[in-house]
Design an enzyme around this catalytic site. Structure first.
Site, PDB file in Angstrom:
ATOM      1  N   SER A 124      85.562  33.236  26.201  1.00  0.00           N
ATOM      2  CA  SER A 124      86.283  34.510  26.107  1.00  0.00           C
ATOM      3  C   SER A 124      85.819  35.497  27.168  1.00  0.00           C
ATOM      4  O   SER A 124      86.627  36.236  27.743  1.00  0.00           O
ATOM      5  CB  SER A 124      86.101  35.116  24.707  1.00  0.00           C
ATOM      6  OG  SER A 124      84.741  35.439  24.460  1.00  0.00           O
ATOM      7  N   GLY A 150      80.877  27.143  25.884  1.00  0.00           N
ATOM      8  CA  GLY A 150      80.657  27.838  24.629  1.00  0.00           C
ATOM      9  C   GLY A 150      81.798  28.784  24.315  1.00  0.00           C
ATOM     10  O   GLY A 150      82.556  29.189  25.201  1.00  0.00           O
ATOM     11  N   CYS A 151      81.907  29.166  23.052  1.00  0.00           N
ATOM     12  CA  CYS A 151      83.038  29.999  22.626  1.00  0.00           C
ATOM     13  C   CYS A 151      82.964  31.418  23.195  1.00  0.00           C
ATOM     14  O   CYS A 151      83.934  31.913  23.777  1.00  0.00           O
ATOM     15  CB  CYS A 151      83.135  30.023  21.095  1.00  0.00           C
ATOM     16  SG  CYS A 151      81.605  30.478  20.262  1.00  0.00           S
ATOM     17  N   TYR A 152      81.807  32.083  23.051  1.00  0.00           N
ATOM     18  CA  TYR A 152      81.665  33.418  23.653  1.00  0.00           C
ATOM     19  C   TYR A 152      81.846  33.333  25.168  1.00  0.00           C
ATOM     20  O   TYR A 152      82.509  34.186  25.775  1.00  0.00           O
ATOM     21  CB  TYR A 152      80.286  33.998  23.356  1.00  0.00           C
ATOM     22  CG  TYR A 152      80.115  34.637  22.005  1.00  0.00           C
ATOM     23  CD1 TYR A 152      80.887  35.732  21.610  1.00  0.00           C
ATOM     24  CD2 TYR A 152      79.155  34.175  21.120  1.00  0.00           C
ATOM     25  CE1 TYR A 152      80.715  36.329  20.379  1.00  0.00           C
ATOM     26  CE2 TYR A 152      78.967  34.765  19.886  1.00  0.00           C
ATOM     27  CZ  TYR A 152      79.750  35.842  19.511  1.00  0.00           C
ATOM     28  OH  TYR A 152      79.566  36.424  18.293  1.00  0.00           O
TER      29      TYR A 152
END
Length: 344
Positions: free
Chosen positions: A158, A153-155
């Site tokens: 990061s 996932g994107c979150y």
């Protein structure tokens, strides 16, 4: 590990198709694959947008293909699934049975715990529905030769890249607490029309959402070797949406058992990511604009204190390193191409 997905012989290219090509991640995949030297983009599949020309939806991307309706075709070597959560679960069995490689960009196959999946995604799934987790910086060897990959996932990307060296390195200094506030651009919510994401609602505005219940929380905890049901450290995640199109900016405040100098932590991070071509440990504060339209994750060790607190800042493009770019990076590893091919 032997790479069972060896590159095609001679000038023959890897044939790829995208199911869910009309969304933002699908469009970025299309753009990247059109210029990839070892990939031939065969089919672009969509559902509500089937029948439309891709260039009508995304005029900035030169592509004359028409979006097709997917009805079980298994012609390509590799399929990217860029679909809403729950849809890939229905499609993967037939693709695997046909011997096709798959990279899924949804959350359908990320979590090992079916109970956590049901709690955070509000959907059931078989206990066996968990694929190789495709974060190249952490699981490089597992990805090489894998047939099916669950794209992070994107979150989670990061945050995990901002935390991993302190959790996964050989260090005795234990992390006891993590507080994370991460702001995503509006594109992270997808392409569908929603009043709360309109210009008049989001211009000069920012808001938190899904605090304590965001679906990337168990993914983060699982990757760090613990779980949301029995955590080994205190974790608080506040996702926010900001008035910009793309990017994720994460501020991570950690508590260590023993104080550590910022220079020592930065050295640990540089050593941990020394072979990672898309992670840049920055001496200066990073910004969203430094990574937008790239596959890089920038990390800055902002401060540390005598009480053991540390502040780390990370930035990615949510549609590239947080989705399509990382998916192509995984494809490169799966099929024996250079990891950076088509991404620099």
């Amino acid at each position: 590990m032997m790479n069972t997905n060896a590159p095609m012989a001679g000038s023959e290219k890897l044939t790829v198709s995208i199911i869910g090509a009309s969304g933002y991640s699908g469009a970025e995949l299309t753009r990247l694959l059109l210029r990839h030297p070892h990939a031939e983009l065969e089919h672009l599949y969509a559902f509500s947008q089937a029948g439309n020309r891709f260039s009508e939806l995304y005029p900035a991307i030169t592509c004359d293909k028409t979006l097709e309706h997917y009805s079980g075709q298994c012609e390509s070597d590799l399929y990217f699934l860029a679909l809403p959560h729950g849809e890939a679960l229905k499609l993967l069995p037939a693709l695997e049975k046909a011997g096709k490689a798959v990279i899924d960009l949804s959350g359908d196959f990320r979590l090992r715990s079916t109970l956590e999946h049901e709690a955070f995604y509000k959907q059931t799934k078989p206990e066996t529905a968990c694929l190789t987790y495709g974060m190249p910086e952490l699981f490089h060897e597992r990805i090489i030769g894998a047939r099916s990959i669950s794209n992070p996932g994107c979150y989670a990307t990061s945050i995990l890249l901002g935390l991993a060296p302190l959790f996964l390195s050989e260090t005795e200094n234990r992390v006891t607490q993590v507080n994370c506030t991460a702001v995503s651009g509006i594109s992270g919510a997808g392409r569908s029309s929603k009043t709360e994401l309109s210009f008049s609602e989001m211009s000069e505005n920012m808001r938190a959402y899904k605090v304590g219940i965001h679906q990337h929380t168990p993914e983060i905890m699982q990757t760090l070797g613990t779980s949301v049901t029995d955590p080994s450290f205190d974790f608080t995640f506040t996702p926010m949406i900001g008035p910009f199109t793309r990017g994720i900016y994460a501020g991570l405040t950690l508590r260590l058992e023993k104080p550590e100098q910022a220079e020592t932590i930065e050295s640990l991070y540089r050593d941990f990511y020394r072979t990672a071509p898309f992670v840049r440990v920055r001496e200066q504060m990073t910004e969203v604009r430094h990574v937008v339209n790239t596959n890089f994750c920038d990390i800055h060790i902002a401060s540390s204190s005598k009480t053991g607190s540390v502040v780390i800042v990370s930035a990615i493009d949510n549609l590239l390193k947080g989705a399509a770019g990382q998916a192509v990076q995984n494809m490169n590893l799966m099929f024996g191409f250079d990891e950076t091919e088509g991404l620099l």
